[in-house]
Scaffold this active site. Structure first.
Site, PDB file in Angstrom:
ATOM      1  N   SER A 335       0.350   9.784  -2.872  1.00 61.71           N
ATOM      2  CA  SER A 335       0.886   8.413  -2.945  1.00 61.71           C
ATOM      3  C   SER A 335       1.278   8.013  -1.766  1.00 61.71           C
ATOM      4  O   SER A 335       1.064   8.577  -0.870  1.00 61.71           O
ATOM      5  CB  SER A 335       2.313   8.604  -3.799  1.00 61.71           C
ATOM      6  OG  SER A 335       3.141   9.422  -3.414  1.00 61.71           O
ATOM      7  N   TYR A 336       2.014   6.821  -1.571  1.00 60.87           N
ATOM      8  CA  TYR A 336       2.335   6.066  -0.516  1.00 60.87           C
ATOM      9  C   TYR A 336       3.086   7.128   0.625  1.00 60.87           C
ATOM     10  O   TYR A 336       4.257   7.321   0.341  1.00 60.87           O
ATOM     11  CB  TYR A 336       3.095   4.789  -0.888  1.00 60.87           C
ATOM     12  CG  TYR A 336       3.035   3.959   0.604  1.00 60.87           C
ATOM     13  CD1 TYR A 336       1.886   3.243   1.141  1.00 60.87           C
ATOM     14  CD2 TYR A 336       4.291   3.290   1.082  1.00 60.87           C
ATOM     15  CE1 TYR A 336       2.012   2.603   2.168  1.00 60.87           C
ATOM     16  CE2 TYR A 336       4.177   2.838   2.200  1.00 60.87           C
ATOM     17  CZ  TYR A 336       3.223   2.199   2.702  1.00 60.87           C
ATOM     18  OH  TYR A 336       3.256   1.181   3.968  1.00 60.87           O
TER      19      TYR A 336
END
EC number: 5.6.2.1
Length: 862
Positions: A335-336
């Site tokens: 994820s980010y």
């Protein structure tokens, strides 16, 4: 049919998002800038059929800079940069033509969906894109909404589709906070940097740094490192004594006991305690305890913790770790990676993320057991309101990723699995003994349930020998009691991980900028990275920080920058006025700058102790054209020539070697020429030190060598040695390197192209005649008779390096960019040399260079 333009932050992200939304049915083509692709497909938007165009930028579209003369160090007082100097937004990378590319793709579109990264920088880029695109889009009718913002945290089908279904608006306040930070850093950093660089480089020759930079975040970061250095230097070791006892539990086992007093700093007192305990033959059990304890599983992973572990455990610098994490994110593996949050939202699909790892060869058994028994809800951490914690989004193997990408991915995945595992439980046993008047203790740990340490074995409870079962009053024979002499030790230099912790604690930088600030102090030669990734300040870094403390401690302490960061966050939240924060902060630093300038003698006193003046540095190299005495070549960064008699300093090209050029002199000023070279395979050119710093002709700029000089008759100038336009760039000219024989080279005087040709030729001369086809200057080449490649034992030939078939056999293209028109067989422009650039007669068509003629250049990028 209406058109929806969608813009992501990177080309790879645009492709991944387009594939998810189009379900794979899309067509793609390269954009006009060659760096970004455009992916098109049809679908529905706002309840109507539309054509989607998905493309990207490459990070920031624009950058902030000063206008005109304010970019020239010599023409502006640095104090003017705080308020008087106007700024403008320029294209961050002009070569990409990003604004034009966005306008071409946005022309005629009806809606725009912004898929930029969901952080403050991403919001800022949103408005950079809108500034370029909105003027060319179709006008909205009746107040119809045309601008949309997609918010997402990972490149998964679920997250992307949810983002598309719940579009919002870009946040103007967050974008303004980035604008404010950019302007503050530009004005404050440039003013201080220009002043102290010019002041100190004009006085000292061995600073070994091309820029004496100051940064509102960079300088406090350096301050932490120097503060630890000062503690080490001022540390005075003290001697202390401890008692160590050993008791025998049976014939083959003994226990080592720790003294309850820990240590004493008086030898006589320690000796007294030793004498009293040595009289005793037995140790009596005073107390026993057995307690079940738990070692907590880790909090969910945020950026700062990832950077700390990458540095301390994986040996990866913060900037490299951040770049690796960003690649993993754009490829959809995690994820980010920029988040301050350590708490998963209630609706986060933890089981779904865990199932992705159920068949992984390294941790499948652990994951399957967790899924079967039920996962443990992660600990409640800090919710910063930005992105969820860093989480693996799909399974990957070492063979798939390899190197540092795999090591970082493995850690992120193990950390995630650990957050949903159970705590590690162990039994801690403690026995207290009395030997005479003194108490001693021993303890041991026995693991009851490994919990999360099964997946994070480096966190496991260390194996210790189990303690004997005993109770109050039991006695054991004393094996020995001895006194040990030890010394207190100084702290070690800060590790990157410790520095990151300090920066986070004091609010210096953001999760995204912390790696940049640490990298900057390394690049500026303020600190060096030692073994264990420890940061040791250099003399320059130490003197700068001590100088700031001496003049104005707030320039280096974290307090003032931390206060500025809080104000910037208030702008992002819409609670503070952008102009007021900017004006107040600049006013504070302007006052500090004036005081710093007035008090610079205080820092200069420290510099004098550590560094040598220019006159005492370097070695004689070439003669000054004014006094005809030898000037000294100072090799330390920035390399330069200094004439102590005239008290003049002349800058030189950097990142190469400098030597005297055959004792030849410039016909304009009588300075001896020097030769700059980037290596045997790279380019080299002569230059006049005076002309390099004081351009003699209007069409020349500071920093130009003889290969760009437009002197009409000098034998070293562009006019005499230029051949024709560079095959790679539009503005450069290929110039013969007269010093390169017998391995002759021609090199572009603007870009990095170097062409190797005519090996073993005795002499190569640029002729005054030009090619009738391409207008390039002809080359007159003399070969050695024994090694002549010419037919019929000939040794001399004149021709065009681009068009002559004989020369085409003698040179071969090694490397060149395929984006240049001539490499595609397109029309190519050739211009003559600076002396007599032949103009193409009216009506004469531009020559086309066939692809096979590219073998006329052996071009290498340096």
């Amino acid at each position: 049919m209406k058109t929806v333009l969608m813009v992501a932050e990177k080309p790879s992200l645009a492709q991944s998002i387009a594939k998810i939304l189009s379900r794979g049915s899309l067509s793609s083509h390269k954009g006009l800038n060659g760096a970004c692709s455009v992916h098109e497909y049809t679908g529905t938007f706002a309840g109507q059929p539309v054509r989607f165009k998905m493309t990207s930028v490459c990070g920031h579209v624009m950058t902030l800079d000063f206008l005109g003369k304010y970019n020239k160090w010599d023409k502006v007082d640095p104090a003017e940069l705080f308020s008087q100097a106007p700024t403008e937004k320029k294209e961050a990378n002009p070569k990409l033509n990003m604004v034009k590319f966005l306008q071409v793709e946005g022309r005629g579109c009806d809606y725009i969906v912004l898929w930029l990264d969901c952080d403050k920088e991403g919001e800022n880029i949103c408005f950079e894109v809108l500034d370029a695109v909105l003027p060319v889009m179709n006008k909205a009718h009746g107040g119809e909404k045309t601008v949309f913002r997609a918010r997402f945290s990972s490149i998964t089908d679920t997250d992307i589709c949810n983002a598309m279904a719940c579009l919002g608006e870009p946040d103007h306040n967050e974008a303004l906070s980035v604008d404010a930070r950019q302007e503050l850093d530009l004005r404050i950093g440039c003013a201080f940097t220009r002043f102290q660089t010019k002041y100190f480089q004009g006085k000292y020759g061995d600073l070994d740094s091309s820029l004496i930079s100051f940064g509102p975040c960079q300088t406090p970061t350096l301050g932490f490192c120097v503060e630890r250095h000062d503690k080490i230097q001022s540390f005075k070791p003290e001697t202390y004594w401890v008692l160590q006892a050993k008791v025998n539990t049976d014939k083959d086992r003994s226990l080592l006991l720790d003294w309850d007093r820990v240590r004493v700093f008086d030898r006589e007192i320690a000796q007294m305690f030793l004498n009293m305990t040595k009289l005793e033959k037995e140790a009596q059990v005073e107390a026993t305890s057995r307690k079940e304890k738990a070692k907590q599983r880790p909090l969910a992973l945020n950026t700062v913790e990832m950077l700390r572990v990458a540095s301390s455990s994986l040996g990866m610098g913060p900037q490299h770790a951040m770049q690796t994490a960003e690649r993993l994110y754009t490829q959809g593996y995690i994820s980010y990676p920029r988040t301050e949050t350590t708490h998963y939202p209630e609706n986060f699909d933890l089981k779904g993320s865990l199932r992705q790892q159920a068949n992984h060869p390294y941790w499948a058994d652990t994951v399957k057991r967790l899924l079967a028994e039920g996962i443990n809800r992660p600990r409640k951490g800090h919710d910063a309101g930005d992105h969820p914690p860093i989480t693996p989004m799909k399974s990957a193997t070492e063979a798939e990723l390899g190197g540092d990408a795999w090591r970082l991915y493995e850690y992120i995945t193990r950390h995630f699995i650990a957050t949903v595992s159970h705590d590690c439980k162990y039994l801690q046993s403690t026995i207290s003994f009395r030997i005479g008047p003194e108490l001693f203790t021993c303890s041991g740990k026995t693991v009851l349930s490994p919990g999360f340490t099964e997946i994070m074995p480096w966190q496991s409870v260390p194996l210790e020998e189990s303690l004997p079962t005993c109770q109050w009053g039991d006695t054991f024979p004393v094996g020995e009691v001895k006194m040990l002499e030890k010394q207190t030790s100084p702290p070690d230099y800060l590790t990157e991980a410790e520095l990151i912790t300090l920066m986070e604690k004091h609010g210096i930088g953001t999760d995204a900028s912390i790696p940049v600030h640490i990298n900057n102090i390394c690049q500026r030669n303020y600190v060096t990275v030692e073994s264990g990734r420890r940061l040791k300040p250099t003399n320059l870094g130490i003197v700068l920080v001590h100088g700031y403390y001496k003049i104005d401690a707030e320039l280096v302490l974290p307090t003032i920058r931390s206060a500025v960061e809080k104000q910037l966050n208030l702008i992002a939240q819409g609670k503070a006025d952008y102009r007021q924060v900017l004006g107040h902060t600049l006013d504070v630093f302007k006052r500090k700058f004036h005081y710093f300038v007035d008090s610079i003698a205080g820092m200069d006193e420290l510099m004098e102790v550590s560094f040598s003046p220019l006159a005492a540095t370097g070695k004689p190299l070439s003669r000054c054209g004014k006094c005809h005495r030898f000037m000294k070549y100072i090799q330390a960064k920035p390399s330069r020539l200094h004439c102590s008699h005239c008290d003049e300093t002349y800058t030189l090209p950097q990142n190469g070697t400098i030597k005297l050029y055959k004792e030849l002199r410039c016909p304009l000023d009588d300075f001896e020429l020097v030769l700059w070279s980037s290596g045997s395979r790279g380019k080299s050119y002569p230059l006049c030190p005076y002309c390099y710093n004081h351009p003699p002709f209007r069409d020349m700029k500071k920093g130009m060598g003889c290969n760009e000089c437009t002197h009409p008759s000098c034998q070293h100038s562009l006019s005499m040695l230029g051949i024709g336009q560079c095959v790679e760039c539009e503005s450069g000219v290929l110039v013969l390197d007269p010093t390169s024989g017998p391995k002759w080279k021609v090199a572009c005087n603007k870009c990095s192209v170097v062409a190797h040709c005519f090996e073993n030729a005795h002499r190569v001369r640029v002729s005054a005649d030009t090619c009738s086809v391409c207008e390039a200057a002809l080359l007159d080449v003399d070969f050695n008779k024994a090694k002549s490649p010419l037919p019929g034992d000939e040794t001399q030939h004149m021709g065009c390096v681009f068009c002559d078939p004989i020369f085409q056999e003698l040179v071969e293209l090694k490397h060149a960019a395929s984006c240049h028109p001539m490499h595609r067989g397109g029309p190519g422009r050739r211009q003559g040399r600076g002396r007599g650039r032949a103009r193409r007669p009216p009506g004469k068509p531009n020559p086309r260079r066939p692809k096979d003629k590219m073998s006329a250049l052996a071009a290498y990028f340096v």
